[in-house]
Design a protein around this motif. Structure first.
Motif, short mmCIF file in Angstrom:
data_model
loop_
_atom_site.label_atom_id
_atom_site.label_comp_id
_atom_site.label_asym_id
_atom_site.label_seq_id
_atom_site.Cartn_x
_atom_site.Cartn_y
_atom_site.Cartn_z
N ASN A 17 0.76 -1.31 -0.06
CA ASN A 17 -0.15 0.04 0.12
C ASN A 17 0.69 1.24 -0.04
O ASN A 17 1.61 1.56 1.01
CB ASN A 17 -1.10 -0.03 1.13
N VAL A 18 0.80 2.13 -1.07
CA VAL A 18 1.66 3.23 -1.42
C VAL A 18 1.39 4.28 -0.15
O VAL A 18 2.35 4.72 0.35
CB VAL A 18 1.46 3.88 -2.55
N GLU A 19 0.17 4.34 0.27
CA GLU A 19 -0.16 5.47 1.29
C GLU A 19 0.49 4.96 2.57
O GLU A 19 1.22 5.96 3.26
CB GLU A 19 -1.84 5.74 1.51
N GLY A 22 12.24 -6.78 -4.69
CA GLY A 22 12.39 -8.34 -5.32
C GLY A 22 11.03 -9.13 -5.15
O GLY A 22 11.21 -10.31 -5.63
N LEU A 23 10.23 -8.40 -4.54
CA LEU A 23 8.80 -9.35 -4.35
C LEU A 23 7.48 -8.87 -5.38
O LEU A 23 7.38 -7.90 -5.82
CB LEU A 23 8.33 -9.03 -3.08
N GLU A 24 7.17 -10.05 -5.77
CA GLU A 24 5.99 -9.85 -7.11
C GLU A 24 4.99 -8.81 -6.56
O GLU A 24 4.57 -8.01 -7.35
CB GLU A 24 5.49 -11.03 -7.22
N TYR A 25 4.35 -8.87 -5.46
CA TYR A 25 3.21 -8.03 -5.07
C TYR A 25 3.65 -6.64 -4.50
O TYR A 25 2.89 -5.94 -4.43
CB TYR A 25 2.65 -8.74 -3.64
N CYS A 26 5.20 -6.28 -4.45
CA CYS A 26 5.53 -5.07 -4.18
C CYS A 26 6.05 -4.39 -5.26
O CYS A 26 6.58 -3.19 -5.12
CB CYS A 26 6.63 -5.07 -2.71
N LEU A 27 5.97 -4.86 -6.60
CA LEU A 27 6.56 -4.21 -7.53
C LEU A 27 6.09 -2.87 -8.02
O LEU A 27 6.71 -1.84 -8.22
CB LEU A 27 6.58 -4.95 -8.84
N ALA A 28 4.65 -2.78 -8.20
CA ALA A 28 3.90 -1.68 -8.31
C ALA A 28 4.08 -0.65 -7.48
O ALA A 28 4.30 0.61 -7.79
CB ALA A 28 2.50 -2.10 -8.77
N ALA A 29 4.10 -1.10 -6.20
CA ALA A 29 4.25 0.14 -4.98
C ALA A 29 5.74 0.57 -5.13
O ALA A 29 5.91 1.82 -5.15
CB ALA A 29 3.99 -0.56 -3.69
N ALA A 30 6.66 -0.25 -5.40
CA ALA A 30 8.14 0.39 -5.61
C ALA A 30 8.31 1.33 -6.62
O ALA A 30 8.91 2.30 -6.65
CB ALA A 30 8.87 -0.72 -5.65
N THR A 84 6.42 3.39 -13.26
CA THR A 84 4.90 3.02 -12.88
C THR A 84 4.36 2.16 -14.02
O THR A 84 3.80 1.13 -13.79
CB THR A 84 4.02 4.05 -12.35
N ARG A 85 4.51 2.77 -15.17
CA ARG A 85 4.11 2.07 -16.55
C ARG A 85 4.46 0.61 -16.65
O ARG A 85 3.90 -0.11 -17.04
CB ARG A 85 4.29 3.06 -17.53
N ARG A 86 5.75 0.45 -16.44
CA ARG A 86 6.51 -0.36 -16.70
C ARG A 86 6.17 -1.76 -15.42
O ARG A 86 5.96 -2.75 -15.99
CB ARG A 86 8.04 -0.49 -16.70
N ALA A 87 5.90 -1.21 -14.47
CA ALA A 87 5.59 -2.19 -13.19
C ALA A 87 4.19 -2.72 -13.63
O ALA A 87 3.82 -3.63 -13.33
CB ALA A 87 5.74 -1.51 -12.17
N ILE A 88 3.12 -1.59 -13.81
CA ILE A 88 1.88 -2.21 -14.18
C ILE A 88 1.77 -3.10 -15.39
O ILE A 88 1.12 -4.31 -15.49
CB ILE A 88 0.95 -0.91 -14.52
N ALA A 89 2.67 -3.03 -16.48
CA ALA A 89 2.81 -3.76 -17.65
C ALA A 89 3.07 -5.29 -17.08
O ALA A 89 2.73 -6.19 -17.48
CB ALA A 89 3.69 -3.37 -18.66
#
Length: 414
Positions: free
Chosen positions: A57-59, A81-89, A103-108
């Motif tokens: 969670n970014v917030e 290095g964790l799958e579920y944390c990539l977008a937040a990072a 962010t665009r790359r992570a979402i993709a």
């Protein structure tokens, strides 16, 4: 490679990723959940930590950093290095002004619908798919059956099911209570392969192709989760086709530097894109690749992250005369009364590495739910892939037969 005073914020707890960053000389701050704090302190006593309720969670992460008087803009790099944390990072990296397209790359690399649309537009074969907001839409949105239903950002085959007919939806509804939306996609028949590698400046420098003993989706029917890294000379045509698909896919996903973990299918003479992640593969994929090709994927991930030269200058050769594979150990669901010890597992033919979770007092989960649920993970070797497969199947049968669990209805354990 080490270079002092590089400040890195790592989102989520992953010991091997933090260790690789530390080896590179980075000053690491790790955002993690309360349940991970004890393990983090034990593994890295001097690690600076920021504890948050939800490390995805970014917030919550920004609030935790504020409580620690840390500014996101004060880090040289933000990663995970964790799958579920990539977008937040990636979002935090953008907020810190570190990368304009992170962010665009992570979402993709996370959203399966976005991913498939991008690679399809680049001419890569992949399953036809559609997103649905409610599971009740599945039966009328699936063009044909069997069909596959999955979360948009899942992993490890969790809540990913093959529906043989519209009526199969009821079983899926019983098994999954998430909020959606979901992806409904064409079922791709054929053998599934795991592909792991390194990409630098858009060029693939290391490619490891592993064949699964059984397709991952079959885990829900008790399938064995195991893969064997094939030497390139075993099937040069397969390697070349997968290399071309991987190159086009990574370009479409704008993943130009780092590591990748890709799933593909072989349907006749065609290679079909499944899913792709910008991370090191799960289980002990890192150990299998290291033993097979001589390079550490975590170290290469760090080199790319920090803009340092790769240690892989040419396509590395596969270790001569030895083939390696990784496998999950399965056991009956329930509170464990007896299980093989570490030394017993290491003594089995071909076993070169073993990590066990299953010990007396522990509650063995239902391994048919997802690939990360297991009694342990092992790496085996052999003179060829057939010998490795035979050793895997023998070990799987032996191990499961040695585990004793309490009769149904008894509680306790941890």
């Amino acid at each position: 490679m080490p270079q002092e005073n590089t400040s890195v914020l790592h989102i989520g707890w992953m010991s091997r990723a933090v260790a690789a960053l530390t080896r590179a000389g980075a000053d690491v701050t790790c955002v993690l959940a309360p349940a991970d704090l004890k393990d983090a302190r034990a593994a890295h006593p001097r690690l600076r930590t920021v504890v948050v309720p939800d490390q995805t969670n970014v917030e919550g992460i920004l609030s935790g950093l504020a409580r620690a008087s840390l500014d996101i803009g004060g880090f040289d790099a933000v990663c995970s290095g964790l799958e579920y944390c990539l977008a937040a990072a990636a979002v935090l990296s953008d907020l810190g002004g570190l990368t304009t397209s992170a962010t665009r790359r992570a979402i993709a690399m996370r959203d399966k619908a976005v991913q498939k649309a991008l690679v399809r537009a680049a001419g890569v074969a992949t399953a036809e798919c559609v997103t649905v907001d409610t599971l009740n839409e599945v039966s009328r949105r699936a063009d044909r059956f069997p069909a596959v239903v999955k979360p948009l950002n899942g992993s490890g085959a969790q809540s990913t099911y093959r529906l043989e007919r519209p009526e199969s939806l009821d079983a899926y509804l019983d098994a999954w209570t998430g909020k959606g939306p979901w992806l409904v996609e064409e079922y791709i028949s054929g053998d599934e392969f795991q592909v792991d590698g390194i990409v630098r400046d858009g060029e693939i420098t290391l490619l490891s192709v592993s064949r699964y003993l059984e397709n991952l989706i079959d885990i829900h029917d008790g399938g064995l989760v195991a893969h064997i890294a094939l030497p390139p000379e075993y099937d040069p045509d397969l390697y070349e086709k997968i290399r071309l698909l991987a190159h086009s896919s990574l370009k479409a996903l704008q993943h130009h530097d780092g590591v990748f973990h890709l799933e593909v299918f072989r349907r006749g003479d065609e290679i079909v894109f499944g899913e792709c992640g910008g991370r090191v593969g799960g289980g002990r994929t890192d150990e299998v690749v290291r033993r097979s090709f001589g390079f550490d994927l975590h170290d290469e991930w760090v080199r790319a992250l920090l803009g340092r030269p790769s240690a892989v200058t040419l396509a590395p050769e596969h270790t001569a005369g030895v083939v390696h594979g990784g496998m999950n150990l399965h056991a009956p669901h329930g509170r464990v009364l007896r299980a093989p010890a570490h030394d017993e597992v290491l003594a089995r033919p071909g076993v070169v590495h073993a990590e066990l979770r299953c010990v007396p007092g522990w509650t063995m989960p239902d391994v048919t739910a997802a690939s990360h649920l297991r009694a342990g993970v092992v790496v085996l070797s052999g003179t060829d892939d057939r010998e490795v497969e035979a050793r895997m199947r023998d070990l799987a049968d032996w191990y499961a037969g040695q585990v004793v669990v309490a009769p149904a209805g008894e509680s306790g354990g941890r």
